[in-house]
Each structure stands twice: as structure tokens, then as C-alpha cells.
Design an enzyme around this catalytic site. Sequence first.
Site, PDB file in Angstrom:
ATOM      1  N   ASP A   1       0.742  -1.290   0.283  1.00  0.00           N
ATOM      2  CA  ASP A   1       0.036  -0.011  -0.149  1.00  0.00           C
ATOM      3  C   ASP A   1       0.653   1.199  -0.136  1.00  0.00           C
ATOM      4  O   ASP A   1       1.777   1.591   0.982  1.00  0.00           O
ATOM      5  CB  ASP A   1      -0.850   0.121   1.308  1.00  0.00           C
ATOM      6  CG  ASP A   1      -2.037   1.197   1.394  1.00  0.00           C
ATOM      7  OD1 ASP A   1      -1.646   2.236   0.457  1.00  0.00           O
ATOM      8  OD2 ASP A   1      -3.039   0.880   2.092  1.00  0.00           O
TER       9      ASP A   1
ATOM     10  N   TYR B   1     -11.408  13.289  -5.448  1.00  0.00           N
ATOM     11  CA  TYR B   1     -10.370  13.012  -6.414  1.00  0.00           C
ATOM     12  C   TYR B   1      -9.917  14.233  -7.103  1.00  0.00           C
ATOM     13  O   TYR B   1      -8.472  14.478  -7.006  1.00  0.00           O
ATOM     14  CB  TYR B   1     -10.968  11.929  -7.605  1.00  0.00           C
ATOM     15  CG  TYR B   1     -10.135  11.746  -8.498  1.00  0.00           C
ATOM     16  CD1 TYR B   1      -9.200  10.688  -8.466  1.00  0.00           C
ATOM     17  CD2 TYR B   1     -10.056  12.560  -9.703  1.00  0.00           C
ATOM     18  CE1 TYR B   1      -8.432  10.271  -9.638  1.00  0.00           C
ATOM     19  CE2 TYR B   1      -9.154  12.164 -10.737  1.00  0.00           C
ATOM     20  CZ  TYR B   1      -8.366  11.100 -10.819  1.00  0.00           C
ATOM     21  OH  TYR B   1      -7.580  10.717 -11.823  1.00  0.00           O
TER      22      TYR B   1
ATOM     23  N   ASN C   1       2.283   6.575  -9.952  1.00  0.00           N
ATOM     24  CA  ASN C   1       1.008   6.254 -10.885  1.00  0.00           C
ATOM     25  C   ASN C   1      -0.331   6.011 -10.154  1.00  0.00           C
ATOM     26  O   ASN C   1      -1.289   6.180 -10.411  1.00  0.00           O
ATOM     27  CB  ASN C   1       1.484   5.330 -11.866  1.00  0.00           C
ATOM     28  CG  ASN C   1       0.068   4.784 -12.642  1.00  0.00           C
ATOM     29  OD1 ASN C   1      -0.319   5.384 -13.593  1.00  0.00           O
ATOM     30  ND2 ASN C   1      -0.156   3.583 -12.262  1.00  0.00           N
TER      31      ASN C   1
HETATM   32  N1  LIG Z   1      -8.146   6.395 -16.382  1.00  0.00           N
HETATM   33  C1  LIG Z   1      -8.464   7.693 -16.514  1.00  0.00           C
HETATM   34  O1  LIG Z   1      -9.314   8.241 -17.230  1.00  0.00           O
HETATM   35  C2  LIG Z   1      -7.430   8.615 -15.565  1.00  0.00           C
HETATM   36  C3  LIG Z   1      -7.629  10.003 -16.094  1.00  0.00           C
HETATM   37  C4  LIG Z   1      -6.537  10.993 -15.594  1.00  0.00           C
HETATM   38  C5  LIG Z   1      -5.536  10.616 -14.551  1.00  0.00           C
HETATM   39  N2  LIG Z   1      -5.714   9.075 -14.257  1.00  0.00           N
HETATM   40  C6  LIG Z   1      -4.625   8.651 -13.108  1.00  0.00           C
HETATM   41  O2  LIG Z   1      -3.774   7.695 -13.713  1.00  0.00           O
HETATM   42  C7  LIG Z   1      -3.309   6.791 -12.916  1.00  0.00           C
HETATM   43  C8  LIG Z   1      -3.420   5.331 -13.341  1.00  0.00           C
HETATM   44  O3  LIG Z   1      -4.969   5.107 -13.132  1.00  0.00           O
HETATM   45  P1  LIG Z   1      -5.757   3.784 -14.094  1.00  0.00           P
HETATM   46  O4  LIG Z   1      -6.734   4.302 -14.839  1.00  0.00           O
HETATM   47  O5  LIG Z   1      -4.547   3.032 -14.739  1.00  0.00           O
HETATM   48  O6  LIG Z   1      -6.230   2.966 -12.789  1.00  0.00           O
HETATM   49  P2  LIG Z   1      -6.235   1.485 -12.615  1.00  0.00           P
HETATM   50  O7  LIG Z   1      -6.260   0.958 -13.840  1.00  0.00           O
HETATM   51  O8  LIG Z   1      -7.469   1.333 -11.534  1.00  0.00           O
HETATM   52  O9  LIG Z   1      -4.983   0.881 -11.806  1.00  0.00           O
HETATM   53  C9  LIG Z   1      -4.559   1.474 -10.731  1.00  0.00           C
HETATM   54  C10 LIG Z   1      -3.537   0.721 -10.048  1.00  0.00           C
HETATM   55  O10 LIG Z   1      -3.007   1.407  -8.834  1.00  0.00           O
HETATM   56  C11 LIG Z   1      -2.994   0.565  -7.592  1.00  0.00           C
HETATM   57  N3  LIG Z   1      -3.466   0.899  -6.568  1.00  0.00           N
HETATM   58  C12 LIG Z   1      -4.494   1.406  -5.993  1.00  0.00           C
HETATM   59  N4  LIG Z   1      -4.550   1.767  -4.910  1.00  0.00           N
HETATM   60  C13 LIG Z   1      -3.190   1.607  -4.421  1.00  0.00           C
HETATM   61  C14 LIG Z   1      -2.488   1.784  -3.257  1.00  0.00           C
HETATM   62  N5  LIG Z   1      -3.049   2.273  -2.192  1.00  0.00           N
HETATM   63  N6  LIG Z   1      -0.927   1.265  -3.175  1.00  0.00           N
HETATM   64  C15 LIG Z   1      -0.552   0.606  -4.333  1.00  0.00           C
HETATM   65  N7  LIG Z   1      -1.080   0.351  -5.484  1.00  0.00           N
HETATM   66  C16 LIG Z   1      -2.438   0.697  -5.561  1.00  0.00           C
HETATM   67  C17 LIG Z   1      -3.956  -0.652  -8.242  1.00  0.00           C
HETATM   68  O11 LIG Z   1      -3.761  -1.980  -7.751  1.00  0.00           O
HETATM   69  P3  LIG Z   1      -4.842  -3.080  -7.645  1.00  0.00           P
HETATM   70  O12 LIG Z   1      -4.807  -3.695  -9.205  1.00  0.00           O
HETATM   71  O13 LIG Z   1      -4.149  -4.149  -6.737  1.00  0.00           O
HETATM   72  O14 LIG Z   1      -5.987  -2.649  -7.165  1.00  0.00           O
HETATM   73  C18 LIG Z   1      -3.712  -0.871  -9.736  1.00  0.00           C
HETATM   74  O15 LIG Z   1      -2.468  -1.491 -10.132  1.00  0.00           O
HETATM   75  C19 LIG Z   1      -4.272   7.098 -11.489  1.00  0.00           C
HETATM   76  O16 LIG Z   1      -3.293   7.996 -10.553  1.00  0.00           O
HETATM   77  C20 LIG Z   1      -5.139   8.114 -12.150  1.00  0.00           C
HETATM   78  O17 LIG Z   1      -5.712   8.990 -11.245  1.00  0.00           O
HETATM   79  C21 LIG Z   1      -6.318   8.301 -14.831  1.00  0.00           C
END
Ligand SMILES: NC(=O)c1ccc[n+]([C@@H]2O[C@H](COP(=O)([O-])OP(=O)(O)OC[C@H]3O[C@@H](n4cnc5c(N)ncnc54)[C@H](OP(=O)(O)O)[C@@H]3O)[C@@H](O)[C@H]2O)c1
Length: 243
Positions: free
Chosen positions: A59, A152, A86
Site C-alpha cells: 500500500d 479525487y 501512478n
Molecule cells: N483512467 C483515467 O481516465 C485517468 C485520467 C486521468 C488520470 N488518471 C490517473 O492515472 C493513474 C492510473 O489510473 P488507471 O486508470 O490506470 O487506474 P487502474 O486501472 O484502476 O489501476 C490502478 C493501479 O493502482 C494500484 N493501486 C491502487 N491503490 C493503491 C495503493 N494504495 N497502493 C498501491 N497501489 C495501488 C492498483 O492495484 P490493484 O490492481 O491491486 O488494485 C492498480 O495497479 C491514476 O493516478 C489515475 O488517477 C486516470
Amino acid sequence: MKTVIITGGTKGLGKAIAKVFALHNYNLVLTYLHDEKSALQTKKELEHFNGEIVLVKSDVSDEQKVIKLLDNIKCQFESIDVLINNAGIAIDTTLEDKTVDNFKTILNTNLIGPFLTSKYIGQFMFKQGFGKIINISSTNSIDTYYQESLDYDASKAGLNSLTLNFANIYAPIINVNAVACGWINTEMNKNMAHEFKDKEISKILLNRFAEPSEIANVVYFLATDEASYINGSIIRVDGGVRR
Ligand SMILES: NC(=O)c1ccc[n+]([C@@H]2O[C@H](COP(=O)([O-])OP(=O)(O)OC[C@H]3O[C@@H](n4cnc5c(N)ncnc54)[C@H](OP(=O)(O)O)[C@@H]3O)[C@@H](O)[C@H]2O)c1
């Protein structure tokens, strides 16, 4: 061989970032929270590249675990070249349903996590004499607001502030930047209603969400020598806003 740490590097954007660094012969340290199956699958998919891959279930908001993560990496690899903050979560609800507990959970992952890694791993890089930190932010931190994600949005605005502060603290040794992404096709958006998605797409000049690789390539660029003069910047990658 260089080493990159990617928090939340096992799925979505983190996985796409891991792939670009793997292509460029980095050792990968990929953290995740719960989903071991996705983590193992990511490792399998990237195993044929040259670098080592270390999966760490940890975490990012737990201070002792971040310290342990650093201790283990220091023993295993000769340097830590890049840290990518990330890992991030969103818990979208109506304002009525927003709770303090959920707000704190979001802040812990999206803001306290990058604070801890930037503090401990950043200090290590500073003493080492080189390194890059790249934070994954969002356009929701700048000028895109939704009451469903106000917690968020606030966490990502805080992350921009951390980016600028750590750029000051670690100058001129470590370049610290953030990429403020627009919508990306990842699991985070898997439950999005079609009507909402169509409405959001209509606001984007490129008429679509980003593929994770399109963001990952920008993140990788920031870690290269070609980006040596980019520092303390929040770089927007959102396909262009229709105005
Ligand atoms: N998707 C979008 O539209 C978007 C837009 C702007 C910015 N972002 C940013 O891009 C980044 C990645 O997003 P994503 O869409 O790829 O998300 P995602 O598919 O939900 O993946 C999130 C990853 O973070 C891990 N995680 C979550 N909480 C954690 C913690 N407390 N400690 C360690 N690892 C943790 C998850 O692990 P588990 O798999 O084990 O849960 C997963 O590997 C984020 O910061 C998000 O805010 C995303």
C-alpha cells in the site's frame, strides 16, 4: 541497467508505462494493492524483455511499507533512476453519498502515497546524485470539475502542488514533473455510463479517450535525457479541449 519504480504498475496506465520502460531495457519494480492475478499476468507479458521484473504488493500510503520497499530495492539494484507515482483511485458518488472515510481513502492513495515515495525514494535519489520523479495527475486538478469526484479532483490538485514543491526541494539533482491526463481507456472507467462517456468524448477535439500507451509515451519521454530541461511542470495530455 536502469531501474524504474512504478506504483500501481500492474494494470491500466501503470502497465502501459511499465511496457514502454521494459522496451527500453529498464528493470521494473511494479507495486499493486490487491489484484495479484493482474500483477502476475503483467509480469508474464513483460518477462521476455531484458530487465528484471519485481512485483511488490504494498500500500503506497503505508509509511513503513514505503520504507521497506526502498530498503529492498536498494539491496537488489545498483541505482533507482525513475520513480513514477501512478497509483490512484477514484470513488465517484453524488455529493449526498460522499463520506469522510472515502475522502480520506482517496487522499491517502493519491496524495499521501506520492508524498511518502517522493520523500523516501526521492531522498535516496538525491543522495545518489540523479533521478527523475513523474507524477500522474489529471486535468481534474486544473480546470475540469465534477461534483461526483470532488475528492479525487482535490487530491490531484494537491499532487500538482507536491510536484512543484519537490521540484524545488530536489533541484538541481532531480527533475520532478507531472502529467495531467484527460480521460484514458482503463479499468478505472469500466463502469462509466455510455451516455456520460459520449458526452465527455464530445468535449475532446480528438473525439476519443486516450489509449494508455499514448500517455505512457509522454511519461517515458520525461524520463529521458531529451527532456532534461523540463522541470517543475504540469504537462497536460488530454486530446485537446473543444471550446
Ligand atoms: N483512467 C483515467 O481516465 C485517468 C485520467 C486521468 C488520470 N488518471 C490517473 O492515472 C493513474 C492510473 O489510473 P488507471 O486508470 O490506470 O487506474 P487502474 O486501472 O484502476 O489501476 C490502478 C493501479 O493502482 C494500484 N493501486 C491502487 N491503490 C493503491 C495503493 N494504495 N497502493 C498501491 N497501489 C495501488 C492498483 O492495484 P490493484 O490492481 O491491486 O488494485 C492498480 O495497479 C491514476 O493516478 C489515475 O488517477 C486516470
